[in-house]
Design a protein around this motif. Structure first.
Motif, PDB file in Angstrom:
ATOM      1  N   PHE A  22       1.117  -0.703 -10.868  1.00 51.11           N
ATOM      2  CA  PHE A  22       0.762   1.071  -9.737  1.00 51.11           C
ATOM      3  C   PHE A  22      -0.848   1.314  -9.848  1.00 51.11           C
ATOM      4  CE2 PHE A  22       0.918   5.699  -9.180  1.00 51.11           C
ATOM      5  CZ  PHE A  22       1.370   5.298  -7.808  1.00 51.11           C
ATOM      6  N   GLU A  23      -1.998   1.518  -9.301  1.00 48.28           N
ATOM      7  CA  GLU A  23      -2.578   2.120  -8.984  1.00 48.28           C
ATOM      8  C   GLU A  23      -3.203   3.031  -7.945  1.00 48.28           C
ATOM      9  OE1 GLU A  23      -5.639   1.812 -10.454  1.00 48.28           O
ATOM     10  OE2 GLU A  23      -5.250  -0.577 -11.850  1.00 48.28           O
ATOM     11  N   VAL A  24      -2.896   4.483  -8.246  1.00 46.45           N
ATOM     12  CA  VAL A  24      -3.651   5.376  -7.234  1.00 46.45           C
ATOM     13  C   VAL A  24      -4.883   5.538  -6.892  1.00 46.45           C
ATOM     14  CG1 VAL A  24      -3.664   7.816  -7.031  1.00 46.45           C
ATOM     15  CG2 VAL A  24      -1.075   6.892  -8.016  1.00 46.45           C
ATOM     16  N   ASP A  25      -5.518   5.030  -6.481  1.00 41.05           N
ATOM     17  CA  ASP A  25      -7.423   4.928  -6.161  1.00 41.05           C
ATOM     18  C   ASP A  25      -7.723   6.623  -5.384  1.00 41.05           C
ATOM     19  OD1 ASP A  25      -6.311   4.062  -3.887  1.00 41.05           O
ATOM     20  OD2 ASP A  25      -6.787   1.669  -4.694  1.00 41.05           O
ATOM     21  N   ALA A  75      -3.107   5.005 -13.534  1.00 37.77           N
ATOM     22  CA  ALA A  75      -3.056   3.595 -12.854  1.00 37.77           C
ATOM     23  C   ALA A  75      -1.387   3.637 -14.201  1.00 37.77           C
ATOM     24  CB  ALA A  75      -3.572   2.405 -12.962  1.00 37.77           C
ATOM     25  N   TRP A  76      -0.910   2.909 -13.534  1.00 34.85           N
ATOM     26  CA  TRP A  76       0.467   3.244 -15.086  1.00 34.85           C
ATOM     27  C   TRP A  76       1.080   1.515 -14.365  1.00 34.85           C
ATOM     28  CZ3 TRP A  76       5.489   1.492 -14.723  1.00 34.85           C
ATOM     29  CH2 TRP A  76       6.802   2.561 -16.029  1.00 34.85           C
ATOM     30  N   GLY A  77       1.386   0.823 -15.564  1.00 30.94           N
ATOM     31  CA  GLY A  77       1.930  -0.193 -15.224  1.00 30.94           C
ATOM     32  C   GLY A  77       2.768  -1.176 -16.151  1.00 30.94           C
ATOM     33  N   VAL A  78       3.933  -2.465 -16.397  1.00 27.97           N
ATOM     34  CA  VAL A  78       3.962  -3.404 -17.282  1.00 27.97           C
ATOM     35  C   VAL A  78       3.616  -4.373 -17.589  1.00 27.97           C
ATOM     36  CG1 VAL A  78       6.456  -3.944 -18.067  1.00 27.97           C
ATOM     37  CG2 VAL A  78       5.822  -1.218 -16.769  1.00 27.97           C
ATOM     38  N   ASP A 123       1.051  -1.053  -0.087  1.00 29.62           N
ATOM     39  CA  ASP A 123       0.047  -0.546   0.111  1.00 29.62           C
ATOM     40  C   ASP A 123       1.070   1.725   0.267  1.00 29.62           C
ATOM     41  OD1 ASP A 123      -2.443  -0.949   0.262  1.00 29.62           O
ATOM     42  OD2 ASP A 123      -2.347  -1.358   2.353  1.00 29.62           O
ATOM     43  N   VAL A 124       0.463   2.035  -0.280  1.00 31.61           N
ATOM     44  CA  VAL A 124       1.701   3.355  -1.305  1.00 31.61           C
ATOM     45  C   VAL A 124       0.317   4.501  -0.308  1.00 31.61           C
ATOM     46  CG1 VAL A 124       3.087   4.370  -2.727  1.00 31.61           C
ATOM     47  CG2 VAL A 124       2.373   2.406  -2.555  1.00 31.61           C
ATOM     48  N   ARG A 125       1.843   5.158  -0.331  1.00 28.89           N
ATOM     49  CA  ARG A 125       0.795   7.234   0.091  1.00 28.89           C
ATOM     50  C   ARG A 125       1.940   7.990  -0.481  1.00 28.89           C
ATOM     51  NH1 ARG A 125      -2.892  10.054   2.924  1.00 28.89           N
ATOM     52  NH2 ARG A 125      -1.988  11.611   3.680  1.00 28.89           N
ATOM     53  N   LEU A 126       1.306   8.898  -1.198  1.00 28.53           N
ATOM     54  CA  LEU A 126       2.376   9.798  -1.112  1.00 28.53           C
ATOM     55  C   LEU A 126       2.031  11.295  -0.539  1.00 28.53           C
ATOM     56  CD1 LEU A 126       1.835   7.753  -4.286  1.00 28.53           C
ATOM     57  CD2 LEU A 126       3.446   9.712  -4.948  1.00 28.53           C
ATOM     58  N   GLY A 149      -2.544   4.078  -2.965  1.00 34.47           N
ATOM     59  CA  GLY A 149      -2.805   3.558  -3.806  1.00 34.47           C
ATOM     60  C   GLY A 149      -1.474   2.267  -3.232  1.00 34.47           C
ATOM     61  N   SER A 150      -2.244   1.334  -4.749  1.00 33.64           N
ATOM     62  CA  SER A 150      -1.131   0.253  -4.262  1.00 33.64           C
ATOM     63  C   SER A 150      -0.417  -0.010  -5.226  1.00 33.64           C
ATOM     64  CB  SER A 150      -2.487  -0.959  -3.821  1.00 33.64           C
ATOM     65  OG  SER A 150      -2.624  -1.324  -5.389  1.00 33.64           O
ATOM     66  N   ILE A 151       0.862  -0.538  -4.955  1.00 35.34           N
ATOM     67  CA  ILE A 151       1.660  -1.250  -5.989  1.00 35.34           C
ATOM     68  C   ILE A 151       2.141  -2.865  -6.339  1.00 35.34           C
ATOM     69  CG2 ILE A 151       4.128  -1.331  -6.736  1.00 35.34           C
ATOM     70  CD1 ILE A 151       5.036   1.683  -5.909  1.00 35.34           C
TER      71      ILE A 151
END
Lengths: 188, 361
Positions: free
Chosen positions: B140-143, B151-154, B108-111, B124-126
């Motif tokens: 990487f989903e920012v919700d 979102a951004w991803g590979v 879980d990510v917080r910026l 969001g979460s990675i």
């Protein structure tokens, strides 16, 4: 490879990568087909690991000479080929790999490289699909040997088939996988 | 490798097929992802050891141990852990040993933006998945906040971005990137071993042990605070002493004035970017030294595919442009803080990293 500074091997203050960074990225991009090529050449995991590391070192030492207008993968496999032959001689492993066989392995590795870099499906996904299409008796032996980490003698014991029969079945299974991968464009 | 029978026919093509399929099957084993990573790290550690230019003398022993793989690290630990003294390098070695085998990660990510900045805090979460025989997958989903979700991803096809309006765009980027741009904030994501390796350089390390909370904290404070680097000023790595896995990670940046930032960061027009400036004495192993994104500098073919400056590909929205621009021109303004909270990773499949074309804004 904009920003490569082989002479100083330093990161540019504006964020451009150093030679070491570029080299690491290239090695990561190419490690999959390189290892497949080496394994196919030497058919021994321990030796393959040694050849990979030696190739890594030689490629780094010669990185300054690498022609950046040419693809990295074939250059790397060329080093690996020479390294593998030298190390097989040194360790008295099988060294007489037929040139025609090596050329074919190189063709397969080149396709592996292209698929890894650009195709929608990964090599592993293609392989899994082909294994999944095998008739049960062939798929089982592949699954147990390569995913279940069992030996041929263990499989033979479990199936009452005898080691030679298991080897034949395994070889036949790989042949079917090869045909499947060829249909998918992974093998030449 | 298996000691199977010699192929029935001496045909070169058949032998080559058999050998190559066998090699692919070896590479499909579950342990291959960790082995592949260890292979690269071992190689890189070796070339740093033999290369006199690469400032290897300052590398800690565990940084080398990480390259040799988790087995070597564990063996060394068996010797070093005979005392009760808690030292940062020993902690890192333990974490490296534990994390080297991990192939799936979820945080879980917080910026958190600096005070006075126009950006809201993002949550969001990675998800990360290492794959045998392929590049790692990322999502990487920012919700939160909902109105700014994106979102951004590979995935297996390459890089993708999804804007807050649900527009999905793709771009030629299949290589692991240590940097993600999210809504104007700079988010640095690295595999844990890579992160620890970087922390080893240019940071003063101390440790805290909290027996009540059952947590060991590694605190890294950047040594050169005024060098123009975009590395975090402080890093806190909280480690579960039972599993040696990273439980929580906090990256913190000091706030800088715009004028100072402009003065420090050279632009592309300031000169050749492929040469190190003579007066630059930065360590070549600072935290923000990242691999070039494959879509921007991964080789001649990648260069040819890249659109000319100022020309976007059709269908790209501003978010994707931001990602591509940031990947080639360096970091934007870092946030005040990024907090990663590890959560148990479920079993990921490659399909989990494919963009979902939902209108999420």
């Amino acid at each position: 490879m904009a920003g490569l500074d082989v002479e100083s091997n330093q990161a540019d203050p504006g964020g451009s990568p150093s030679a070491e960074e570029v080299f690491e990225v290239l090695m990561r991009q190419n490690a999959g087909h390189l290892m497949a090529f080496i394994r196919a050449m030497v058919r021994n995991n321990a030796l393959a690991e040694d050849v990979f590391q030696e190739t890594f070192m030689v490629a780094w030492r010669r990185f300054e000479d690498f022609d950046r207008d040419r693809p990295f993968g074939p250059w790397l496999r060329g080093i690996a080929h020479r390294t593998a032959l030298a190390m097989m001689r040194k360790t008295r492993k099988e060294f007489a790999v037929d040139t025609a066989v090596v050329d074919m392995i190189e063709s397969h590795a080149a396709r592996h490289e292209r698929v890894s870099m650009s195709e929608a499906s990964s090599v592993v996904e293609m392989l899994n699909e082909c294994v999944g299409r095998l008739p049960d008796r062939y798929r089982e032996v592949i699954e147990v040997l390569y995913r279940g980490r069992r030996s041929i003698s263990e499989v033979a014991e479990a199936t009452d088939a005898g080691p030679e029969a298991v080897k034949k079945r395994l070889q036949r299974a790989r042949g079917m996988i090869a045909e499947c991968l060829r249909m998918k464009g992974l093998l030449a | 490798m298996t000691d199977d029978a010699t192929p029935r026919r001496g045909d070169a093509a058949e032998q080559a097929d058999d050998r190559f399929v066998e090699a692919l099957l070896e590479a499909s084993k579950s342990e291959e992802a960790a082995a592949a990573e260890a292979r690269i790290r071992r190689g890189m550690a070796t070339i740093r050891e033999v290369d006199p230019v690469a400032v290897v003398s300052s590398r800690r022993w565990w940084a080398v141990a990480s390259g040799l793989g988790s087995i070597a690290a564990v063996m060394m630990l068996a010797v070093f852990l005979q005392t009760r003294e808690v030292r940062a390098d020993r902690i890192i070695a333990r974490v490296l040993a534990a994390e080297s085998a991990v192939t799936a990660l979820r945080f879980d990510v917080r910026l958190e933006a600096h005070e006075g900045r126009p950006h809201p805090d993002l949550e969001g979460s990675i998800d990360l998945l290492a794959r045998p025989g392929g590049y790692p997958l990322l999502r990487f989903e920012v919700d939160r906040p909902v109105g700014r979700s994106h979102a951004w991803g590979v995935d297996a096809r390459g890089g993708w971005g999804r804007s807050h309006s649900g527009i999905v765009s793709r771009f030629a980027r299949t290589e692991w990137s240590s940097r993600i741009m999210g809504d104007g904030l700079d988010l640095l994501v690295d595999a844990i071993p890579g992160l620890l390796d970087r922390v080893a350089e240019g940071y003063e390390l101390t440790t805290e042990v909290d027996p009540a909370e059952a947590v060991v904290t590694l605190i890294a404070v950047r040594s050169e605070a005024d060098d123009g680097s975009k590395s975090p000023n402080r890093i806190r790595i909280e480690i579960d002493p039972d599993t040696d896995e990273v439980r929580r990670l906090v990256l913190e940046w000091d706030q800088e004035s715009d004028s100072v930032e402009r003065g420090r960061r050279p632009s592309r027009s300031e000169g050749r970017l492929d040469r190190r400036r003579p007066d630059d004495d930065r360590s070549p192993a600072q935290f923000d030294r990242r691999p070039p994104p494959a879509g921007s500098s991964g080789g001649p073919d990648e260069r040819r595919r890249r659109p000319p400056p100022g020309r976007s590909g059709p269908g790209r929205d501003s978010l994707v442009e931001e990602v591509i621009r940031a990947g080639s021109q360096g970091p934007a303004r870092p946030p005040a803080r990024i907090i990663f909270e590890r959560v148990p990773a479920s079993v990921f499949t490659p399909d989990d990293f494919v963009p979902t074309a939902v209108g999420d804004g």
